[in-house]
Design an enzyme around this catalytic site. Structure first.
Site, PDB file in Angstrom:
ATOM      1  N   ARG A  46       0.851  -1.199   0.000  1.00  0.00           N
ATOM      2  CA  ARG A  46       0.000   0.000   0.000  1.00  0.00           C
ATOM      3  C   ARG A  46       0.879   1.238   0.000  1.00  0.00           C
ATOM      4  O   ARG A  46       0.563   2.254  -0.613  1.00  0.00           O
ATOM      5  CB  ARG A  46      -0.967   0.016   1.191  1.00  0.00           C
ATOM      6  CG  ARG A  46      -1.759   1.322   1.267  1.00  0.00           C
ATOM      7  CD  ARG A  46      -3.070   1.276   2.066  1.00  0.00           C
ATOM      8  NE  ARG A  46      -3.125   0.306   3.119  1.00  0.00           N
ATOM      9  CZ  ARG A  46      -2.496   0.423   4.309  1.00  0.00           C
ATOM     10  NH1 ARG A  46      -1.805   1.501   4.581  1.00  0.00           N
ATOM     11  NH2 ARG A  46      -2.585  -0.529   5.209  1.00  0.00           N
ATOM     12  N   TYR A  98     -16.820  16.581 -15.566  1.00  0.00           N
ATOM     13  CA  TYR A  98     -17.087  15.148 -15.639  1.00  0.00           C
ATOM     14  C   TYR A  98     -18.167  14.821 -14.595  1.00  0.00           C
ATOM     15  O   TYR A  98     -18.071  15.260 -13.440  1.00  0.00           O
ATOM     16  CB  TYR A  98     -15.794  14.385 -15.343  1.00  0.00           C
ATOM     17  CG  TYR A  98     -16.018  12.908 -15.212  1.00  0.00           C
ATOM     18  CD1 TYR A  98     -16.374  12.155 -16.323  1.00  0.00           C
ATOM     19  CD2 TYR A  98     -15.908  12.265 -13.992  1.00  0.00           C
ATOM     20  CE1 TYR A  98     -16.611  10.797 -16.210  1.00  0.00           C
ATOM     21  CE2 TYR A  98     -16.134  10.901 -13.866  1.00  0.00           C
ATOM     22  CZ  TYR A  98     -16.486  10.173 -14.982  1.00  0.00           C
ATOM     23  OH  TYR A  98     -16.717   8.834 -14.862  1.00  0.00           O
ATOM     24  N   ASP A 170      -7.913  18.863 -14.268  1.00  0.00           N
ATOM     25  CA  ASP A 170      -8.217  17.544 -14.814  1.00  0.00           C
ATOM     26  C   ASP A 170      -7.810  17.583 -16.283  1.00  0.00           C
ATOM     27  O   ASP A 170      -8.471  18.206 -17.120  1.00  0.00           O
ATOM     28  CB  ASP A 170      -9.719  17.259 -14.650  1.00  0.00           C
ATOM     29  CG  ASP A 170     -10.124  15.878 -15.172  1.00  0.00           C
ATOM     30  OD1 ASP A 170      -9.377  15.300 -15.991  1.00  0.00           O
ATOM     31  OD2 ASP A 170     -11.206  15.392 -14.779  1.00  0.00           O
ATOM     32  N   LYS A 195      -8.253   6.495 -19.398  1.00  0.00           N
ATOM     33  CA  LYS A 195      -8.513   7.018 -20.734  1.00  0.00           C
ATOM     34  C   LYS A 195      -7.226   7.022 -21.569  1.00  0.00           C
ATOM     35  O   LYS A 195      -6.697   5.972 -21.846  1.00  0.00           O
ATOM     36  CB  LYS A 195      -9.143   8.403 -20.615  1.00  0.00           C
ATOM     37  CG  LYS A 195     -10.235   8.511 -19.529  1.00  0.00           C
ATOM     38  CD  LYS A 195     -11.474   7.673 -19.814  1.00  0.00           C
ATOM     39  CE  LYS A 195     -12.399   7.522 -18.606  1.00  0.00           C
ATOM     40  NZ  LYS A 195     -12.863   8.776 -18.026  1.00  0.00           N
TER      41      LYS A 195
HETATM   42  C1  LIG Z   1     -13.386   9.238 -16.745  1.00  0.00           C
HETATM   43  C2  LIG Z   1     -13.098  10.570 -16.223  1.00  0.00           C
HETATM   44  C3  LIG Z   1     -12.874  10.784 -14.859  1.00  0.00           C
HETATM   45  C4  LIG Z   1     -13.024   9.689 -13.822  1.00  0.00           C
HETATM   46  O1  LIG Z   1     -12.057   8.697 -13.958  1.00  0.00           O
HETATM   47  P1  LIG Z   1     -12.294   7.150 -13.560  1.00  0.00           P
HETATM   48  O2  LIG Z   1     -11.004   6.525 -13.970  1.00  0.00           O
HETATM   49  O3  LIG Z   1     -13.474   6.682 -14.348  1.00  0.00           O
HETATM   50  O4  LIG Z   1     -12.541   7.120 -12.099  1.00  0.00           O
HETATM   51  C5  LIG Z   1     -12.560  12.059 -14.447  1.00  0.00           C
HETATM   52  N1  LIG Z   1     -12.465  13.083 -15.321  1.00  0.00           N
HETATM   53  C6  LIG Z   1     -12.672  12.912 -16.633  1.00  0.00           C
HETATM   54  C7  LIG Z   1     -12.558  14.086 -17.546  1.00  0.00           C
HETATM   55  C8  LIG Z   1     -12.990  11.665 -17.140  1.00  0.00           C
HETATM   56  O5  LIG Z   1     -13.227  11.514 -18.441  1.00  0.00           O
END
Ligand SMILES: *Cc1c(COP(=O)(O)O)cnc(C)c1O
Length: 381
Positions: A46, A98, A170, A195
């Site tokens: 961890r 998001y 983000d 992503k």
């Molecule tokens: C998918 C996404 C998230 C969340 O990420 P997860 O890996 O699904 O928890 C946050 N911000 C954006 C812009 C995203 O496309």
């Protein structure tokens, strides 16, 4: 080191115990100690794991930060950032976030006394006007999901600095190939590595990148204490993905631009949201802070009925109808019923996430196959 080299070599070393070129999957929870407290820097996974460590160094390198952290999901990374703050603290976020970030802010962290304001970040003045005595953080997403709004990162980080606030960006949609917020004054970059960083739709993971040692220490403490770490197998897959990030994003950029231009000229399409189009309201800001405009776009049909949009969505063959984005394969999504269903209908309508909106994650297939697929689906509606 230039970016394309960093994706492959940034922070990496061959495995010192075997010479393995790729960091192995250290599928272990614990590590031997020679004497109590005497060990090779690894005690319990961890806290530290060599595969995760290699990935975290790669994460830091590609965003030009000094520290990277890998989490079990993008939202776990966001959760780690929010745990820096205390009850009563105020956070300013964009109004086109998001859906899962919005859900976490409003339904989870508001329970613990964090206060949020959601403002249109197209105009940095809206951010300045929302600052209160308790404001601690500006949470920025650009380009946004799903409407591809673009915020001026440098203008907003300047406002943050003048008011002693942290800025977190983000950067999931843009990727560090196209946009590096730490170089524009941001303190924290967050990614859903699920992503583009992973890039193959086979891992759920989150990332944070920072350049400040104290902030890194605080975030590492939360990562360790709250425990939402990424596992070694997933770290191996994400590290493998990062190595081809530049190649993939170049093709995502090219394909998305061509698909956006095709849709923009199509008689059945009303609006295309893509920062690479000159008609995008913030095209100039996008051009000044992005090297390419990314693989994400949204569009709206002239026929506003849900049935027509659904009919189109049911008739793609190459493009897959599914949530998520950023993988090599093209994915299409209906935000109002899929990814953004957690936003209350009234809010959605206000933002423009209506039944006629379709979001497309343009993959790296041959672009002619993608355009033919779209043309065919549109012919049927
Ligand atoms: C998918 C996404 C998230 C969340 O990420 P997860 O890996 O699904 O928890 C946050 N911000 C954006 C812009 C995203 O496309």
């Amino acid at each position: 080191m230039k970016f394309n080299t960093k994706t492959i070599h940034g922070g990496q070393q061959h495995d010192p115990s075997t010479g393995a070129v790729m960091t192995p999957i250290f599928q272990t929870s614990t590590y031997v100690q020679q004497s109590p407290g005497k060990h090779k820097g690894y005690e319990y996974s961890r806290g530290e794991n060599p595969t995760r460590h290699a990935l975290e160094k790669a994460f830091a390198s590609i965003e030009n930060g000094s520290h990277g952290l890998a989490f079990a999901s993008g939202l776990a990374a966001t959760d780690c950032v929010l745990r820096l703050f205390n009850s009563g603290d105020h956070i300013i976020a964009g109004d086109d976030l998001y859906g899962g970030s919005y859900r976490m802010f409003t339904l989870l962290f508001s329970k613990y006394g964090l206060k949020f304001s959601f403002v249109d970040m197209n105009n940095p003045e809206n951010v300045a006007n929302a600052i209160t005595d308790n404001t601690k953080l500006i949470w920025l997403e650009t380009p946004t999901n799903p409407l591809l709004k673009v915020a001026d990162i440098s203008a907003i980080t300047a406002i943050a600095k003048a008011n002693n606030l942290l800025t977190a960006v983000d950067n999931t949609f843009a990727t560090p190939y196209n946009q590096r917020p730490l170089e524009m004054g941001a303190d924290i970059v967050m990614h859903s590595a699920t992503k583009y960083l992973g890039g193959h739709s086979d891992v759920v993971m989150g990332a944070l990148m920072v350049k400040d040692d104290k902030l890194a220490k605080d975030l590492h403490f939360i990562q360790f204490a709250a425990g939402a770490i990424a596992g070694p197998m997933d770290c191996f897959l994400a590290l493998r993905g990062v190595k081809t990030l530049a190649l993939r994003v170049q093709r995502h950029n090219e394909n998305a631009q061509l698909v956006a231009e095709f849709l923009n000229k199509h008689p059945k399409v009303e609006t295309v949201y893509y920062p690479g189009l000159e008609s995008h309201p913030n095209h100039e800001v996008a051009k000044s802070q992005m090297r390419g405009f990314g693989g994400m776009l949204s569009f709206r049909l002239k026929d506003k009925s849900k049935e027509t949009t659904f009919k189109m969505l049911e008739n793609f063959n190459v493009i897959t109808l599914a949530e998520s984005l950023g993988g090599v394969e093209s994915l299409v999504n209906h935000p109002a019923t899929m990814t953004h269903a957690s936003i209350p209908a009234v809010e959605r309508e206000k933002l423009g996430i209506t039944d006629s909106l379709t979001r497309l994650s343009v993959g790296v297939e041959d672009v002619n196959d993608l355009i033919d697929d779209i043309a065919n689906a549109l012919k049927l509606v």
